[in-house]
Design a protein around this motif. Sequence first.
Motif, PDB file in Angstrom:
ATOM      1  N   SER A  15      12.698  13.049  75.700  1.00  9.11           N
ATOM      2  CA  SER A  15      13.401  12.564  74.602  1.00  9.11           C
ATOM      3  C   SER A  15      13.953  13.243  73.501  1.00  9.11           C
ATOM      4  O   SER A  15      13.259  14.355  73.558  1.00  9.11           O
ATOM      5  CB  SER A  15      12.558  11.397  74.192  1.00  9.11           C
ATOM      6  N   LEU A  16      14.815  12.753  72.797  1.00  6.22           N
ATOM      7  CA  LEU A  16      15.547  13.534  71.981  1.00  6.22           C
ATOM      8  C   LEU A  16      15.237  13.070  70.311  1.00  6.22           C
ATOM      9  O   LEU A  16      15.573  11.509  70.350  1.00  6.22           O
ATOM     10  CB  LEU A  16      16.718  13.411  72.158  1.00  6.22           C
ATOM     11  N   ARG A  17      15.316  13.698  69.548  1.00  6.85           N
ATOM     12  CA  ARG A  17      15.479  12.805  68.083  1.00  6.85           C
ATOM     13  C   ARG A  17      16.032  14.022  67.233  1.00  6.85           C
ATOM     14  O   ARG A  17      15.869  15.323  67.516  1.00  6.85           O
ATOM     15  CB  ARG A  17      14.058  12.398  67.450  1.00  6.85           C
ATOM     16  N   ILE A  18      16.265  13.416  66.031  1.00  7.90           N
ATOM     17  CA  ILE A  18      16.947  14.381  64.865  1.00  7.90           C
ATOM     18  C   ILE A  18      15.751  14.066  63.955  1.00  7.90           C
ATOM     19  O   ILE A  18      15.540  12.994  63.334  1.00  7.90           O
ATOM     20  CB  ILE A  18      18.261  14.148  64.519  1.00  7.90           C
ATOM     21  N   LYS A  19      15.384  15.348  63.077  1.00  6.10           N
ATOM     22  CA  LYS A  19      14.475  15.335  61.988  1.00  6.10           C
ATOM     23  C   LYS A  19      14.603  16.331  61.179  1.00  6.10           C
ATOM     24  O   LYS A  19      14.805  17.473  61.544  1.00  6.10           O
ATOM     25  CB  LYS A  19      12.794  15.323  62.642  1.00  6.10           C
ATOM     26  N   ASP A  20      14.942  15.826  59.904  1.00  8.49           N
ATOM     27  CA  ASP A  20      15.592  16.777  58.935  1.00  8.49           C
ATOM     28  C   ASP A  20      16.476  17.645  59.238  1.00  8.49           C
ATOM     29  O   ASP A  20      16.602  18.792  59.082  1.00  8.49           O
ATOM     30  CB  ASP A  20      14.255  17.516  58.343  1.00  8.49           C
ATOM     31  N   GLY A  21      17.445  17.080  59.953  1.00 10.61           N
ATOM     32  CA  GLY A  21      18.635  17.904  60.483  1.00 10.61           C
ATOM     33  C   GLY A  21      18.301  18.837  61.570  1.00 10.61           C
ATOM     34  O   GLY A  21      19.160  19.287  61.867  1.00 10.61           O
ATOM     35  N   GLN A  22      17.245  18.669  62.314  1.00  5.36           N
ATOM     36  CA  GLN A  22      16.784  19.504  63.568  1.00  5.36           C
ATOM     37  C   GLN A  22      16.750  18.668  64.646  1.00  5.36           C
ATOM     38  O   GLN A  22      16.337  17.506  64.380  1.00  5.36           O
ATOM     39  CB  GLN A  22      15.628  20.204  63.138  1.00  5.36           C
ATOM     40  N   ILE A  23      17.329  19.383  65.789  1.00  8.47           N
ATOM     41  CA  ILE A  23      17.188  18.842  67.071  1.00  8.47           C
ATOM     42  C   ILE A  23      15.864  18.782  67.568  1.00  8.47           C
ATOM     43  O   ILE A  23      15.482  19.970  67.882  1.00  8.47           O
ATOM     44  CB  ILE A  23      18.184  19.124  67.927  1.00  8.47           C
TER      45      ILE A  23
END
Length: 212
Positions: A15-23
């Motif tokens: 799975s994929l998420r974006i946290k604080d502008g990071q992939i």
Amino acid sequence: MEYQWIKNKRYKNVSLRIKDGQIIVTSPVQTSKEFVDTFVNQHTHWIQKQLAAYEAIPRIRPGMTLFILERPYKVVMGDVCAINLDKETITIDGNEKHWQVLLKEIAQNQITPRFHQWEQAMGYSNLTIRYGYYASKWGSCRKDMGVIALSTKLLFVDWEEVDSVIVHELCHMKYPNHSQAFYQEVLDWMPNYWEVHKHLIHHCIPVLEKKG
Ligand SMILES: [Zn+2]
């Protein structure tokens, strides 16, 4: 595209998420680099949209003008996090925790009196109000405990929009659901509720600029 890859045997899927502008990609331990690369490439469009949304969030930094409940304040850097109503300045120290404490304090001083006006007008009393930074909601209501929680994000919107959230949560004291009867009650107290709500949800809430 650069990404951070976290493997863990607890993960069942990639799975994929974006946290604080990071992939950030998470996957089971046995997943191959090729698979993850392909996976990331297949989601390029979604990733770019998320990153653009992240970039669009206004950053609170010295020198800017920040609107708190429709009033402009000049942001300055200092040793303590504080608001000066007379000088119309907000001092930040770059510390996120201090910033959150200040937001709660401002909300307590400025939103609470407004809340009590509505509380009284709508025939309630002795309700407890709490503030917190809730990323995905504006407020919540615990009817059984007589507690209403409001997000400090409300400091960055207009008064009418704050009212819409207060009215919404107070109506939950009567209807602990989102039934038609609930919304009728909301509209009785605030006939332009939907119009105001539309503006509310489109606000970009500024965040403190991260150091380093
Ligand atoms: Zn609700």
